[in-house]
Design a protein around this motif. Structure first.
Motif, PDB file in Angstrom:
ATOM      1  N   ALA A  33       0.823  -1.201   0.000  1.00 26.68           N
ATOM      2  CA  ALA A  33       0.000   0.000   0.000  1.00 26.68           C
ATOM      3  C   ALA A  33       0.865   1.263   0.000  1.00 26.68           C
ATOM      4  CB  ALA A  33      -0.933  -0.001   1.210  1.00 26.68           C
ATOM      5  N   ARG A  34       1.925   1.236   0.780  1.00 25.36           N
ATOM      6  CA  ARG A  34       2.810   2.409   0.831  1.00 25.36           C
ATOM      7  C   ARG A  34       3.577   2.584  -0.480  1.00 25.36           C
ATOM      8  NH1 ARG A  34       5.912   1.533   6.367  1.00 25.36           N
ATOM      9  NH2 ARG A  34       6.895   3.542   5.838  1.00 25.36           N
ATOM     10  N   LEU A  35       3.919   1.471  -1.133  1.00 28.54           N
ATOM     11  CA  LEU A  35       4.555   1.572  -2.450  1.00 28.54           C
ATOM     12  C   LEU A  35       3.587   2.170  -3.471  1.00 28.54           C
ATOM     13  CD1 LEU A  35       6.359  -1.895  -2.527  1.00 28.54           C
ATOM     14  CD2 LEU A  35       7.488   0.342  -2.433  1.00 28.54           C
ATOM     15  N   ILE A  36       2.339   1.716  -3.427  1.00 21.36           N
ATOM     16  CA  ILE A  36       1.333   2.230  -4.355  1.00 21.36           C
ATOM     17  C   ILE A  36       1.106   3.717  -4.120  1.00 21.36           C
ATOM     18  CG2 ILE A  36      -1.112   2.097  -4.980  1.00 21.36           C
ATOM     19  CD1 ILE A  36      -0.876  -0.964  -4.344  1.00 21.36           C
ATOM     20  N   GLU A  37       1.037   4.119  -2.855  1.00 18.66           N
ATOM     21  CA  GLU A  37       0.885   5.546  -2.542  1.00 18.66           C
ATOM     22  C   GLU A  37       2.056   6.355  -3.075  1.00 18.66           C
ATOM     23  OE1 GLU A  37       0.494   5.524   1.668  1.00 18.66           O
ATOM     24  OE2 GLU A  37      -1.582   4.775   1.633  1.00 18.66           O
ATOM     25  N   GLY A  38       3.220   5.725  -3.187  1.00 21.73           N
ATOM     26  CA  GLY A  38       4.408   6.390  -3.710  1.00 21.73           C
ATOM     27  C   GLY A  38       4.548   6.314  -5.214  1.00 21.73           C
ATOM     28  N   GLY A  39       3.493   5.843  -5.894  1.00 23.81           N
ATOM     29  CA  GLY A  39       3.498   5.860  -7.354  1.00 23.81           C
ATOM     30  C   GLY A  39       3.756   4.541  -8.031  1.00 23.81           C
ATOM     31  N   VAL A  40       3.931   3.462  -7.274  1.00 22.63           N
ATOM     32  CA  VAL A  40       4.171   2.145  -7.868  1.00 22.63           C
ATOM     33  C   VAL A  40       2.860   1.594  -8.421  1.00 22.63           C
ATOM     34  CG1 VAL A  40       4.721  -0.259  -7.316  1.00 22.63           C
ATOM     35  CG2 VAL A  40       6.165   1.604  -6.438  1.00 22.63           C
ATOM     36  N   ASP A  41       2.896   1.071  -9.650  1.00 24.80           N
ATOM     37  CA  ASP A  41       1.685   0.507 -10.241  1.00 24.80           C
ATOM     38  C   ASP A  41       1.838  -0.961 -10.632  1.00 24.80           C
ATOM     39  OD1 ASP A  41       3.350   0.745 -12.421  1.00 24.80           O
ATOM     40  OD2 ASP A  41       1.984   1.960 -13.632  1.00 24.80           O
ATOM     41  N   ARG A  42       2.983  -1.584 -10.274  1.00 27.64           N
ATOM     42  CA  ARG A  42       3.217  -2.991 -10.575  1.00 27.64           C
ATOM     43  C   ARG A  42       3.928  -3.627  -9.391  1.00 27.64           C
ATOM     44  NH1 ARG A  42       5.195  -2.692 -16.901  1.00 27.64           N
ATOM     45  NH2 ARG A  42       4.338  -0.635 -17.320  1.00 27.64           N
ATOM     46  N   LEU A  43       3.563  -4.858  -9.072  1.00 29.86           N
ATOM     47  CA  LEU A  43       4.159  -5.579  -7.960  1.00 29.86           C
ATOM     48  C   LEU A  43       4.443  -7.009  -8.392  1.00 29.86           C
ATOM     49  CD1 LEU A  43       1.656  -4.392  -5.195  1.00 29.86           C
ATOM     50  CD2 LEU A  43       4.032  -3.617  -5.415  1.00 29.86           C
ATOM     51  N   HIS A  44       5.600  -7.531  -8.000  1.00 25.66           N
ATOM     52  CA  HIS A  44       6.002  -8.901  -8.343  1.00 25.66           C
ATOM     53  C   HIS A  44       6.129  -9.685  -7.049  1.00 25.66           C
ATOM     54  CE1 HIS A  44       7.812 -11.987 -10.904  1.00 25.66           C
ATOM     55  NE2 HIS A  44       8.755 -12.146 -10.000  1.00 25.66           N
ATOM     56  N   PHE A  45       5.380 -10.784  -6.933  1.00 22.51           N
ATOM     57  CA  PHE A  45       5.343 -11.556  -5.691  1.00 22.51           C
ATOM     58  C   PHE A  45       6.160 -12.834  -5.812  1.00 22.51           C
ATOM     59  CE2 PHE A  45       1.610  -8.892  -5.425  1.00 22.51           C
ATOM     60  CZ  PHE A  45       1.580  -8.525  -4.091  1.00 22.51           C
ATOM     61  N   TYR A  46       7.074 -13.025  -4.853  1.00 19.06           N
ATOM     62  CA  TYR A  46       7.825 -14.268  -4.740  1.00 19.06           C
ATOM     63  C   TYR A  46       6.953 -15.243  -3.953  1.00 19.06           C
ATOM     64  CZ  TYR A  46      11.708 -11.346  -6.241  1.00 19.06           C
ATOM     65  OH  TYR A  46      12.522 -10.499  -6.954  1.00 19.06           O
ATOM     66  N   THR A  47       6.319 -16.181  -4.646  1.00 19.93           N
ATOM     67  CA  THR A  47       5.297 -17.025  -4.010  1.00 19.93           C
ATOM     68  C   THR A  47       5.864 -18.203  -3.249  1.00 19.93           C
ATOM     69  OG1 THR A  47       4.999 -18.586  -5.857  1.00 19.93           O
ATOM     70  CG2 THR A  47       3.788 -16.482  -5.963  1.00 19.93           C
ATOM     71  N   LEU A  48       7.083 -18.628  -3.556  1.00 17.52           N
ATOM     72  CA  LEU A  48       7.670 -19.846  -2.978  1.00 17.52           C
ATOM     73  C   LEU A  48       6.762 -21.057  -3.210  1.00 17.52           C
ATOM     74  CD1 LEU A  48       9.133 -18.473   0.377  1.00 17.52           C
ATOM     75  CD2 LEU A  48      10.188 -18.560  -1.886  1.00 17.52           C
ATOM     76  N   ASN A  49       5.984 -21.003  -4.290  1.00 21.02           N
ATOM     77  CA  ASN A  49       5.047 -22.073  -4.658  1.00 21.02           C
ATOM     78  C   ASN A  49       4.029 -22.372  -3.572  1.00 21.02           C
ATOM     79  OD1 ASN A  49       6.634 -22.146  -6.916  1.00 21.02           O
ATOM     80  ND2 ASN A  49       7.050 -24.340  -6.864  1.00 21.02           N
ATOM     81  N   ARG A  50       3.657 -21.325  -2.834  1.00 20.18           N
ATOM     82  CA  ARG A  50       2.594 -21.433  -1.844  1.00 20.18           C
ATOM     83  C   ARG A  50       1.686 -20.215  -2.036  1.00 20.18           C
ATOM     84  NH1 ARG A  50       3.419 -25.545   1.540  1.00 20.18           N
ATOM     85  NH2 ARG A  50       5.539 -26.367   1.751  1.00 20.18           N
ATOM     86  N   PRO A  51       0.461 -20.448  -2.508  1.00 20.98           N
ATOM     87  CA  PRO A  51      -0.352 -19.327  -2.986  1.00 20.98           C
ATOM     88  C   PRO A  51      -1.119 -18.548  -1.936  1.00 20.98           C
ATOM     89  CG  PRO A  51      -1.522 -21.388  -3.333  1.00 20.98           C
ATOM     90  CD  PRO A  51      -0.156 -21.757  -2.774  1.00 20.98           C
ATOM     91  N   GLU A  52      -1.331 -19.113  -0.753  1.00 17.04           N
ATOM     92  CA  GLU A  52      -2.321 -18.538   0.154  1.00 17.04           C
ATOM     93  C   GLU A  52      -2.002 -17.108   0.572  1.00 17.04           C
ATOM     94  OE1 GLU A  52      -2.296 -22.933   0.274  1.00 17.04           O
ATOM     95  OE2 GLU A  52      -0.742 -21.426   0.712  1.00 17.04           O
ATOM     96  N   LEU A  53      -0.789 -16.870   1.073  1.00 18.25           N
ATOM     97  CA  LEU A  53      -0.446 -15.529   1.533  1.00 18.25           C
ATOM     98  C   LEU A  53      -0.487 -14.524   0.388  1.00 18.25           C
ATOM     99  CD1 LEU A  53       2.512 -15.857   4.084  1.00 18.25           C
ATOM    100  CD2 LEU A  53       0.233 -14.930   4.501  1.00 18.25           C
ATOM    101  N   THR A  54       0.081 -14.901  -0.750  1.00 16.22           N
ATOM    102  CA  THR A  54       0.090 -13.998  -1.893  1.00 16.22           C
ATOM    103  C   THR A  54      -1.329 -13.659  -2.322  1.00 16.22           C
ATOM    104  OG1 THR A  54       2.244 -14.760  -2.689  1.00 16.22           O
ATOM    105  CG2 THR A  54       0.774 -13.769  -4.307  1.00 16.22           C
ATOM    106  N   ARG A  55      -2.192 -14.653  -2.365  1.00 19.32           N
ATOM    107  CA  ARG A  55      -3.583 -14.417  -2.757  1.00 19.32           C
ATOM    108  C   ARG A  55      -4.272 -13.487  -1.769  1.00 19.32           C
ATOM    109  NH1 ARG A  55      -6.565 -19.824  -3.626  1.00 19.32           N
ATOM    110  NH2 ARG A  55      -6.188 -19.917  -1.377  1.00 19.32           N
ATOM    111  N   ASP A  56      -4.032 -13.674  -0.474  1.00 23.58           N
ATOM    112  CA  ASP A  56      -4.653 -12.814   0.536  1.00 23.58           C
ATOM    113  C   ASP A  56      -4.166 -11.374   0.414  1.00 23.58           C
ATOM    114  OD1 ASP A  56      -5.953 -15.034   1.474  1.00 23.58           O
ATOM    115  OD2 ASP A  56      -4.702 -15.287   3.258  1.00 23.58           O
ATOM    116  N   VAL A  57      -2.863 -11.196   0.179  1.00 23.98           N
ATOM    117  CA  VAL A  57      -2.310  -9.850   0.036  1.00 23.98           C
ATOM    118  C   VAL A  57      -2.898  -9.174  -1.195  1.00 23.98           C
ATOM    119  CG1 VAL A  57      -0.204  -8.524  -0.383  1.00 23.98           C
ATOM    120  CG2 VAL A  57      -0.179 -10.414   1.258  1.00 23.98           C
ATOM    121  N   CYS A  58      -2.947  -9.893  -2.296  1.00 21.68           N
ATOM    122  CA  CYS A  58      -3.496  -9.308  -3.529  1.00 21.68           C
ATOM    123  C   CYS A  58      -4.962  -8.915  -3.338  1.00 21.68           C
ATOM    124  CB  CYS A  58      -3.354 -10.293  -4.689  1.00 21.68           C
ATOM    125  SG  CYS A  58      -1.671 -10.503  -5.288  1.00 21.68           S
ATOM    126  N   ALA A  59      -5.720  -9.773  -2.686  1.00 17.84           N
ATOM    127  CA  ALA A  59      -7.131  -9.455  -2.449  1.00 17.84           C
ATOM    128  C   ALA A  59      -7.283  -8.188  -1.633  1.00 17.84           C
ATOM    129  CB  ALA A  59      -7.813 -10.632  -1.756  1.00 17.84           C
TER     130      ALA A  59
END
Length: 292
Positions: free
Chosen positions: A252-278
């Motif tokens: 959120a703080r990156l987006i507020e600073g003008g970031v419009d793209r994010l790359h997630f290191y999933t470690l082949n486990r989707p749950e946390l990444t999916r929750d953050v994206c949601a």
């Protein structure tokens, strides 16, 4: 937070066992409906997963219809062998490469070029760019790369990679948004205008994250150490909540600073990444559920 959700991308790693294969396909199936801009598949240290990476890349592209960026390194391969891999990807319909120098093979203290191979990532980028049919992404380091003199040297090297033909960069993970903003400001001052995508690592395991941070020179803030130690005393659910909240806050703080793209290191486990994206407003798209 910005009213517009960011573009997202995910990183997977190739499986080495049957159980790991199931985890990869489950992760891809779970995250594909979120409509990533692309997904990437890593390359093992010393090129140890070369064939596994190729199989994972082509299968993800074919099964889930996702744009896949295949990691490719200079380690322990001739120029001809490396470019044959690019040819094979092109024939399979893969049009994106993450071009990296690569880490030293296991047991070696430092990267040493193959006598008939590419000396560094810039030579690799130039060779791929000369084909004219590949999108080339590269790595970037908000904190000094372990082999770099300082951050200024990293910025200068990134400029050379962009000038050689790369069109965007994905950063190593970091804990605090100011780390990324300082690096981004240096890049702009150096004349780098290609997109620099922040790499986000939702913390699956605090001990594992610290080991990873030590290998790539990522600073672990004292506040993070204290927070995760306390969360682990309260059990797995407290750890999960903390990991999710900290990743959401960072994004959120990156987006507020003008970031419009994010790359997630999933470690082949989707749950946390999916929750953050949601939490950031990126949710599954119904038309993609059928594909997944």
């Amino acid at each position: 937070m910005s009213a517009q959700a960011p573009k997202i991308s995910f990183e997977f790693f190739p499986p080495k066992t049957l159980d790991a294969s199931f985890r990869l396909w489950e992760t891809a199936r779970a995250l594909a409906p979120m409509g990533p801009d692309f997904v990437s598949v890593t390359y093992g240290a010393g090129g140890t997963t070369r064939q596994l990476t190729h199989e994972a890349v082509t299968t993800i592209n074919r099964r889930y219809g996702l744009p896949v960026a295949a990691h490719l390194t200079c380690v322990e391969a001739t120029r001809d062998e490396t470019m044959k891999i690019v040819d094979d990807y092109a024939q399979a319909g893969i049009r994106e490469i993450v071009a990296l120098r690569g880490d030293a093979p296991k047991g070696a203290d430092r990267f040493t070029p193959h006598p008939e191979g590419f000396a560094n990532s810039i030579e690799l980028i130039e060779a791929i760019a000369a084909r004219g049919d590949m999108t080339i992404r590269v790595g970037a380091y908000p904190e000094p790369h372990p082999d770099s003199a300082d951050s200024d040297a990293d910025v200068a090297w990134l400029k050379r990679k962009i000038d050689a033909g790369a069109t965007s960069a994905i950063t190593q993970f970091f804990f605090e948004p100011e780390t990324f903003f300082r690096f981004r400001d240096k890049c702009v001052a150096a004349g780098i205008y290609a997109p620099i995508i922040p790499g986000i690592l939702p913390v699956q395991s605090w001990a594992g994250t610290k080991r990873f941070a030590a290998t790539c020179n990522t600073t672990v803030p004292a506040w993070a150490e204290e927070a995760f130690q306390l969360a682990e005393l309260d059990g797995p659910e407290a750890h999960r909540r903390l990991a999710t909240d900290l990743s959401v806050d960072l994004c959120a703080r990156l987006i507020e600073g003008g970031v419009d793209r994010l790359h997630f290191y999933t470690l082949n486990r989707p749950e946390l990444t999916r929750d953050v994206c949601a939490a950031l407003g990126v949710t599954a798209r119904p038309e993609l559920n059928a594909v997944a």
